[in-house]
Design a protein around this motif. Structure first.
Motif, PDB file in Angstrom:
ATOM      1  N   THR A  20       4.317   7.688   2.605  1.00 57.20           N
ATOM      2  CA  THR A  20       4.855   6.334   2.601  1.00 57.20           C
ATOM      3  C   THR A  20       6.371   6.330   2.541  1.00 57.20           C
ATOM      4  O   THR A  20       6.997   5.321   2.847  1.00 57.20           O
ATOM      5  N   GLU A  21       6.978   7.465   2.200  1.00 55.97           N
ATOM      6  CA  GLU A  21       8.439   7.565   2.261  1.00 55.97           C
ATOM      7  C   GLU A  21       8.953   7.410   3.699  1.00 55.97           C
ATOM      8  O   GLU A  21      10.124   7.143   3.927  1.00 55.97           O
ATOM      9  N   ASP A  22       8.058   7.581   4.683  1.00 57.47           N
ATOM     10  CA  ASP A  22       8.442   7.494   6.084  1.00 57.47           C
ATOM     11  C   ASP A  22       8.471   6.066   6.616  1.00 57.47           C
ATOM     12  O   ASP A  22       8.643   5.859   7.823  1.00 57.47           O
ATOM     13  N   VAL A  23       8.293   5.066   5.733  1.00 62.03           N
ATOM     14  CA  VAL A  23       8.137   3.692   6.210  1.00 62.03           C
ATOM     15  C   VAL A  23       9.315   3.242   7.063  1.00 62.03           C
ATOM     16  O   VAL A  23       9.139   2.490   8.034  1.00 62.03           O
ATOM     17  N   GLY A  24      10.526   3.696   6.765  1.00 60.41           N
ATOM     18  CA  GLY A  24      11.682   3.336   7.587  1.00 60.41           C
ATOM     19  C   GLY A  24      11.559   3.870   9.001  1.00 60.41           C
ATOM     20  O   GLY A  24      12.003   3.226   9.967  1.00 60.41           O
ATOM     21  N   PRO A  73       0.799  -1.227   0.000  1.00 60.66           N
ATOM     22  CA  PRO A  73       0.000   0.000   0.000  1.00 60.66           C
ATOM     23  C   PRO A  73       0.830   1.276   0.000  1.00 60.66           C
ATOM     24  O   PRO A  73       1.602   1.535   0.915  1.00 60.66           O
ATOM     25  N   GLY A  74       0.651   2.064  -1.070  1.00 57.56           N
ATOM     26  CA  GLY A  74       1.284   3.370  -1.157  1.00 57.56           C
ATOM     27  C   GLY A  74       2.744   3.357  -1.538  1.00 57.56           C
ATOM     28  O   GLY A  74       3.367   4.418  -1.634  1.00 57.56           O
ATOM     29  N   MET A  75       3.336   2.194  -1.786  1.00 59.28           N
ATOM     30  CA  MET A  75       4.774   2.128  -2.043  1.00 59.28           C
ATOM     31  C   MET A  75       5.122   2.288  -3.523  1.00 59.28           C
ATOM     32  O   MET A  75       6.264   2.586  -3.866  1.00 59.28           O
ATOM     33  N   LEU A  76       4.160   2.046  -4.392  1.00 62.91           N
ATOM     34  CA  LEU A  76       4.371   2.182  -5.838  1.00 62.91           C
ATOM     35  C   LEU A  76       3.554   3.364  -6.340  1.00 62.91           C
ATOM     36  O   LEU A  76       2.773   3.959  -5.606  1.00 62.91           O
ATOM     37  N   ALA A 110      -0.320   5.581   4.988  1.00 60.20           N
ATOM     38  CA  ALA A 110       0.620   5.588   6.108  1.00 60.20           C
ATOM     39  C   ALA A 110       0.008   4.944   7.350  1.00 60.20           C
ATOM     40  O   ALA A 110       0.669   4.200   8.074  1.00 60.20           O
ATOM     41  N   ALA A 111      -1.266   5.222   7.614  1.00 56.00           N
ATOM     42  CA  ALA A 111      -1.929   4.617   8.765  1.00 56.00           C
ATOM     43  C   ALA A 111      -2.078   3.113   8.573  1.00 56.00           C
ATOM     44  O   ALA A 111      -1.960   2.333   9.523  1.00 56.00           O
ATOM     45  N   ARG A 161      11.594  -0.728  -2.139  1.00 52.43           N
ATOM     46  CA  ARG A 161      12.613  -1.695  -1.736  1.00 52.43           C
ATOM     47  C   ARG A 161      12.638  -1.861  -0.215  1.00 52.43           C
ATOM     48  O   ARG A 161      12.770  -2.973   0.298  1.00 52.43           O
ATOM     49  N   GLU A 162      12.494  -0.748   0.515  1.00 52.35           N
ATOM     50  CA  GLU A 162      12.501  -0.811   1.979  1.00 52.35           C
ATOM     51  C   GLU A 162      11.285  -1.582   2.488  1.00 52.35           C
ATOM     52  O   GLU A 162      11.400  -2.394   3.427  1.00 52.35           O
ATOM     53  N   TYR A 163      10.126  -1.368   1.874  1.00 52.86           N
ATOM     54  CA  TYR A 163       8.915  -2.081   2.290  1.00 52.86           C
ATOM     55  C   TYR A 163       9.074  -3.579   2.048  1.00 52.86           C
ATOM     56  O   TYR A 163       8.713  -4.397   2.906  1.00 52.86           O
ATOM     57  N   ARG A 164       9.635  -3.946   0.901  1.00 52.36           N
ATOM     58  CA  ARG A 164       9.836  -5.371   0.622  1.00 52.36           C
ATOM     59  C   ARG A 164      10.829  -5.976   1.613  1.00 52.36           C
ATOM     60  O   ARG A 164      10.664  -7.121   2.054  1.00 52.36           O
TER      61      ARG A 164
END
Length: 523
Positions: A427-431, A104-107, A450-451, A219-222
């Motif tokens: 979603t850039e904040d996933v890290g 979700p939101g990564m692509l 993000a939520a 890549r980080e989400y994967r």
């Protein structure tokens, strides 16, 4: 048929089922929803088998991309009676990503592809709605510039903020067609070299969506979710439906059950006169299921009934994206809902009671739940809140404030808990989500991407804290300043926000643990 050939959804003569490995999970579920009788905008899909080859610039794949786009557009034109690039009845499409596993939101996504100076006038004539046309054009320009041309977001955000200030408007939803026309002209100067040719727009949009598979956040989400076996993303090109077509239009995200607590209740966020990105990006406060029911009661009932049908068909809680165009409901996506570990246990117990799962099946699914993360948490003491926000993921958290994902990572290395504080989360904040104990935002809704990610990670999340202001150095909460490293406490049950460190008590949920024990005993 070539492994690169386009696949079709909701178009006459194309009834072949789609698999998520080839068409991506999003398109595969669109196909299934259409065959369950739910209204889905017609679409075609460029398969995930093209992703790596397109990104490598292989000539066979680039030829297949061109052929697939032209064939798919021709099918959509024949079905709708509209023309891609036609000045009187323009066909507009969205270009969406979709891997075999939901990310979700990564692509990337680009909406309103096919708009230019000429088709804009055609859209005005076709709909009689100049506000819709100018709003859609400025959205397209921004998305194309950011995704395809990799232009910085700041220029568009500044231009929008300046226009809102000049018009004394709280959000772009309050701008009239004349203001949107001026804003679009400003966006045109910022966007740069956006092609006029709709086919060139489509070609470059599809390549950019494929390219987003290799983006840093994807890549980080994967990595965080151990999704190393995926081959790439598919690209879905779908007929546009317009949630920004007036007060009987809108967009939202719905869950068949509460993904934060697991309670059996319909759960939704909705924005009137908006497109879907407004909801999932988390930049605007949303209304809940009650707001939709008050405005469009028949549509609200249809949506809730559809959510129940999907849950029964999939035997799992569903996360549904939808658009309403002039009072007509369209289902744009369904997927297995990301949920907190605590909610996951509650849902398994209820599914067994309702006959949707056997105890053996529920036990197998429970193996994947982190029971430590499913512990119910509460503060040891009672304190009056300094401010309140909207709970998006339950539990309580107390930690040191960080204002960027990078600073959250650095603070977390010291071994102390961290609260990530943002105006709105991207979603850039996933890290940063991965290392934080809690997340607090000044704006946004419960169903923003993000939520959703925060819930999946089991992080306490509060959104839409109106009393929070992010300052050049630090932040302010209900008039009280705090800076990086100061202690902050969040209550994901009540939405309470307090300054300072608080003691946390945790315990396993008794009813759910008793159910697990009884299932094991019955084996």
């Amino acid at each position: 048929m070539s492994k690169f050939a386009p696949l079709f959804i909701g178009l006459p003569g194309h009834a072949k089922p789609l698999t998520k490995e080839v068409a991506g999970n999003k398109a595969a579920q669109l196909w299934r929803m259409s065959h369950l009788g739910l209204k889905v905008p017609p679409a075609f899909v460029l398969p995930a088998t093209l992703c790596a080859a397109i990104n490598a610039g292989e000539s066979e794949a680039l030829h297949a991309l061109e052929h697939g786009l032209r064939k798919g557009i021709a099918e959509l034109e024949a079905f709708t009676g509209k023309g891609f690039g036609d000045v009187r009845a323009p066909l507009l499409v969205s270009v969406r990503s979709g891997a075999a596993q939901s990310m979700p939101g990564m692509l990337e996504t680009i909406l309103d592809v096919g708009l230019n100076e000429r088709t804009l006038r055609g859209l005005i004539g076709l709909t009689g709605n100049p506000r819709l046309a100018w709003d859609s054009f400025r959205r397209f320009l921004q998305m194309y510039a950011e995704v395809v041309l990799e232009a910085p977001k700041t220029g568009f955000e500044t231009a929008l903020a300046d226009m809102l200030h000049a018009e004394d408007a709280a959000s772009e939803a309050e701008l009239d067609s004349e203001a949107l026309e001026r804003l679009t002209q400003r966006f045109q100067s910022l966007a740069g070299d956006v092609p006029e040719d709709p086919m060139q727009q489509l070609r470059e949009a599809a390549r950019a969506v494929y390219r987003s598979w290799e983006g840093e956040r994807a890549r980080e989400y994967r990595r965080l979710n151990q999704l190393d076996g995926l081959t790439g993303t598919a690209v879905t090109v779908q007929l546009m439906v317009f949630g920004n077509a007036g007060q009987k239009s809108g967009a939202g995200v719905a869950f068949s059950r509460n993904p934060a607590t697991g309670e059996k209740e319909f759960y939704a966020d909705y924005l009137s006169n908006a497109q879907g990105e407004d909801v999932v990006a988390g930049r605007r406060p949303t209304g809940g299921a009650g707001a939709l029911a008050a405005q469009l009661p028949e549509v609200a009932r249809e949506l809730e009934n559809g959510a129940r049908r999907l849950e029964a068909a999939y035997h799992d809680v569903q996360d549904i994206e939808f658009t309403i165009e002039r009072g007509e409901l369209y289902f744009l996506q369904t997927r297995s809902a990301k949920r907190t570990p605590r909610a996951a246990l509650r849902i398994l117990v209820d599914f067994v009671a309702e006959g949707l799962l056997t105890p053996k099946e529920a036990l197998a699914q429970a193996e994947g739940i982190d029971l430590a993360a499913a512990r119910a948490t509460r503060f040891a003491d009672a304190q009056a809140p300094l401010a309140t926000a909207i709970p998006a993921a339950p539990g309580v958290a107390s930690g040191r404030a960080a204002f960027t994902a990078e600073r959250a990572k650095l603070l977390a290395e010291s071994g102390e808990p961290v609260i990530l504080v943002r105006h709105d989360t991207a979603t850039e904040d996933v890290g940063g989500f991965a290392v934080a104990s809690g997340i607090l935002t000044a704006t946004g809704g419960r169903t923003a991407h993000a939520a959703v990610v925060a819930r999946q990670l089991g992080r306490v999340c509060l959104v839409g804290c109106a009393a929070l202001r992010i300052l050049p150095e630090g932040a302010e909460l209900a008039g009280q300043r705090f800076t990086e490293g100061d202690w902050l406490s969040l209550d994901g049950e009540t939405g309470a926000v307090t300054l300072g460190q608080r003691e946390i008590i945790s315990e396993l949920p008794a009813e759910e643990m008793a159910a697990l024990a009884s299932w094991r005993a019955g084996q």
